[in-house]
Design a protein around this motif. Sequence first.
Motif, PDB file in Angstrom:
ATOM      1  N   VAL A  55       0.846  -1.210   0.000  1.00 49.44           N
ATOM      2  CA  VAL A  55       0.000   0.000   0.000  1.00 49.44           C
ATOM      3  C   VAL A  55       0.877   1.254   0.000  1.00 49.44           C
ATOM      4  CG1 VAL A  55      -1.728   1.297   1.314  1.00 49.44           C
ATOM      5  CG2 VAL A  55      -1.934  -1.169   1.123  1.00 49.44           C
ATOM      6  N   SER A  56       1.966   1.211   0.757  1.00 46.07           N
ATOM      7  CA  SER A  56       2.874   2.382   0.806  1.00 46.07           C
ATOM      8  C   SER A  56       3.439   2.675  -0.583  1.00 46.07           C
ATOM      9  CB  SER A  56       4.037   2.131   1.767  1.00 46.07           C
ATOM     10  OG  SER A  56       3.560   1.792   3.030  1.00 46.07           O
ATOM     11  N   LEU A  59       0.776   4.174  -2.836  1.00 45.64           N
ATOM     12  CA  LEU A  59       0.456   5.585  -2.533  1.00 45.64           C
ATOM     13  C   LEU A  59       1.587   6.523  -2.968  1.00 45.64           C
ATOM     14  CD1 LEU A  59      -1.235   5.202   0.964  1.00 45.64           C
ATOM     15  CD2 LEU A  59      -2.336   5.758  -1.182  1.00 45.64           C
ATOM     16  N   PHE A  60       2.821   6.135  -2.657  1.00 47.77           N
ATOM     17  CA  PHE A  60       3.952   6.975  -3.089  1.00 47.77           C
ATOM     18  C   PHE A  60       3.975   7.064  -4.613  1.00 47.77           C
ATOM     19  CE2 PHE A  60       6.314   5.650   1.002  1.00 47.77           C
ATOM     20  CZ  PHE A  60       5.888   6.790   1.650  1.00 47.77           C
ATOM     21  N   TRP A  79       1.499   6.699  -6.721  1.00 49.67           N
ATOM     22  CA  TRP A  79       0.374   7.528  -7.211  1.00 49.67           C
ATOM     23  C   TRP A  79       0.728   9.012  -7.108  1.00 49.67           C
ATOM     24  CZ3 TRP A  79      -2.714  11.433  -5.519  1.00 49.67           C
ATOM     25  CH2 TRP A  79      -3.853  11.705  -6.291  1.00 49.67           C
ATOM     26  N   MET A  80       1.281   9.399  -5.971  1.00 50.91           N
ATOM     27  CA  MET A  80       1.605  10.832  -5.780  1.00 50.91           C
ATOM     28  C   MET A  80       2.668  11.291  -6.782  1.00 50.91           C
ATOM     29  SD  MET A  80       1.467  11.554  -1.664  1.00 50.91           S
ATOM     30  CE  MET A  80       2.122  10.037  -1.022  1.00 50.91           C
ATOM     31  N   ILE A  81       3.680  10.464  -6.974  1.00 54.30           N
ATOM     32  CA  ILE A  81       4.757  10.855  -7.905  1.00 54.30           C
ATOM     33  C   ILE A  81       4.216  10.957  -9.333  1.00 54.30           C
ATOM     34  CG2 ILE A  81       6.928  10.054  -8.941  1.00 54.30           C
ATOM     35  CD1 ILE A  81       7.588   8.876  -6.130  1.00 54.30           C
ATOM     36  N   VAL A 127       6.474   3.231   7.596  1.00 49.11           N
ATOM     37  CA  VAL A 127       6.392   3.769   6.227  1.00 49.11           C
ATOM     38  C   VAL A 127       4.930   3.948   5.812  1.00 49.11           C
ATOM     39  CG1 VAL A 127       6.985   3.341   3.807  1.00 49.11           C
ATOM     40  CG2 VAL A 127       8.627   2.799   5.596  1.00 49.11           C
ATOM     41  N   LEU A 128       4.086   2.980   6.162  1.00 51.59           N
ATOM     42  CA  LEU A 128       2.668   3.073   5.792  1.00 51.59           C
ATOM     43  C   LEU A 128       2.010   4.295   6.443  1.00 51.59           C
ATOM     44  CD1 LEU A 128       0.219   1.726   4.371  1.00 51.59           C
ATOM     45  CD2 LEU A 128      -0.242   0.552   6.526  1.00 51.59           C
ATOM     46  N   ALA A 185       3.034   7.264   4.517  1.00 46.99           N
ATOM     47  CA  ALA A 185       2.467   7.240   3.156  1.00 46.99           C
ATOM     48  C   ALA A 185       0.997   7.643   3.157  1.00 46.99           C
ATOM     49  CB  ALA A 185       2.624   5.834   2.559  1.00 46.99           C
ATOM     50  N   VAL A 186       0.212   7.041   4.049  1.00 40.07           N
ATOM     51  CA  VAL A 186      -1.235   7.325   4.064  1.00 40.07           C
ATOM     52  C   VAL A 186      -1.490   8.794   4.418  1.00 40.07           C
ATOM     53  CG1 VAL A 186      -3.400   6.820   5.259  1.00 40.07           C
ATOM     54  CG2 VAL A 186      -1.892   4.952   4.588  1.00 40.07           C
ATOM     55  N   TRP A 206      -0.440  11.161   1.640  1.00 43.92           N
ATOM     56  CA  TRP A 206      -1.426  11.091   0.554  1.00 43.92           C
ATOM     57  C   TRP A 206      -2.662  11.925   0.893  1.00 43.92           C
ATOM     58  CZ3 TRP A 206      -6.378   8.738   0.388  1.00 43.92           C
ATOM     59  CH2 TRP A 206      -6.924   8.600  -0.896  1.00 43.92           C
ATOM     60  N   TYR A 263      -1.781  15.480   0.542  1.00 43.21           N
ATOM     61  CA  TYR A 263      -1.615  15.799  -0.878  1.00 43.21           C
ATOM     62  C   TYR A 263      -2.966  16.095  -1.517  1.00 43.21           C
ATOM     63  CZ  TYR A 263       0.245  15.071  -5.660  1.00 43.21           C
ATOM     64  OH  TYR A 263       0.632  15.223  -6.963  1.00 43.21           O
ATOM     65  N   LEU A 303       5.627  16.241  -1.050  1.00 51.75           N
ATOM     66  CA  LEU A 303       6.385  15.117  -1.619  1.00 51.75           C
ATOM     67  C   LEU A 303       7.849  15.133  -1.179  1.00 51.75           C
ATOM     68  CD1 LEU A 303       5.248  14.750  -5.345  1.00 51.75           C
ATOM     69  CD2 LEU A 303       5.120  13.032  -3.555  1.00 51.75           C
ATOM     70  N   ILE A 360       8.589  13.838   2.410  1.00 59.62           N
ATOM     71  CA  ILE A 360       8.296  12.425   2.733  1.00 59.62           C
ATOM     72  C   ILE A 360       9.573  11.611   2.945  1.00 59.62           C
ATOM     73  CG2 ILE A 360       7.362  10.245   1.835  1.00 59.62           C
ATOM     74  CD1 ILE A 360       5.180  11.874   0.436  1.00 59.62           C
TER      75      ILE A 360
END
Lengths: 46, 470
Positions: free
Chosen positions: A14-15, A18-19, A21-23, B146-147, B150-151, B154, B157, B346, B349
């Motif tokens: 999932v990480s 998500l990363f 998708w953002m990039i 990390v999760l 990330a969440v 996002w 964002y 970004l 992160i």
Amino acid sequence: MNIWVLVSYGAWAVSILLFGWMILDALAVGKQYKEDFLMSSREGEE
Amino acid sequence: MTTTTTTEGKAGGGAQHISLRKVLGPVHVWALGVGIVLVGEFTGWNFSLAKGGAWGALIACWYIGLLYTCVAMIDSEVTSTVAAAGGQYTQAKHIIGPLMAFNVGLYLVMAYTMLEASNAIVVGDLLKSFAGETGYPDLDVKPFIVLTIAVLAWLNYRGVYATLTVNFVITAIAFASIIVLFFSVSPASPGKVLLHRELFTDLPYGWIGAIGALQFGMWYYLGIEGTCQAAEEVRSAGRSIPLGTMSGMITLLVAASLTWYVASGLMPWQYLGQAYTPLYDAAKLTGGGALQAIMFIGTLFAALASANGCINDASRSWFSMGRDRYMPEWFGAVHPRYRTPYRAILFLIPIAVVFALLFYTRLDLVIGFSILSGLLGYTFMSFNMMRFRKLWPLGSIHRGYVHPFHPWTAIILLLLCTTVYFATYLGYSDMLLSIMAFYIAASVWFAFHRYKYVKRGDQFTMPWPRPKGY
């Protein structure tokens, strides 16, 4: 396989999604819009 | 408001300008401030007991509470006037000058990014302890750290409204869990569950121990000043920032006092001073599985809310510095659909992830860097406030809020900060000196290299009259 090991793999997956998708979205925005427009915000302005 | 659609500004299209979206109200400001801080009641504040015992911890709680009340009052006045993203960075730029602004911007980015990393570590540790209770003690925390980042990145964002609405919900649940714990220990019947009389001792290491405890009192309130990062995205800065900040500060004073009262009445200072999850331990001592579950969720939500708010605040600071070219201008971009500083989000992160993964066994180090960066920022605020009132006295410009007792608020803030520096020097002199050296090196880099890129003529954006004496 232990459930927690599976959950750990899921967390990595999932990480990365998500990363990624953002990039990709940031790259797409950079192509679609002019740089001047993206950086045209002015301090405190509406 | 400038209308921005998805077709405007596209490559080859017409020239318009874009802005951060103004959608926030006082509730979001409260959620941002309290959300960042509340995790400190669940873990961290209790290390003050190892230095000062129960009474020393109470002194730290209220002494540092006064420090942050000064911070909240000063912030409310200046931000209700300088209503722009960047918070104290923007204030420093307008009121003091570029070098101070650069340093304050850096304090903010480092304080919030380190705090974000710390919160991700706390989430990982919580899940590890939960996995341990289900029979799997060897859980690797890294994927969950990390999760978490990330969440939340996002979410940030994709838009500020959803981000801070989520923060409001999870912060309110975390605060409610403290209230539930308080009422579960029969607070009106001392001696029944709470054993203050039996557990309390004199200051175990005397007054020097009480001073040493001050540094850990910062955990109760660290980050409330982050409310002013929302200034450019609130519908009415003059109303929302003071209301959200002051109500947030009151919430934290109540939460801090309740936390101290419950925990110090249940556990001896020798245990509490080294516990990692004092409120969860309190639930284990007093209640059944339901209360433990509530405190577990409260701790988890508090850590998530804090990390979420930190991403919001660090990115606004970095974005503002990019917009003024204190950092590369590329970071000053706004997302055309989500209207967020997406490149700043970004960019920060990997920094948060690297710090969290490298130092996940040294939470104290990461938090220490965050606290000291925050403290440097508060010291600046006392000078900033004195200069602000001197250059633009009351009546010369419109202020959304005027704080009382000036100049005593700024003087008291400076004195309290000085004591905390001394307290930090007692326990963490190496860290204090290293951080000072880092900021001095960064200042030299800015003065001799970066300053030539700064948009000097465009920096002063407020429609204020010429300052008094100029």
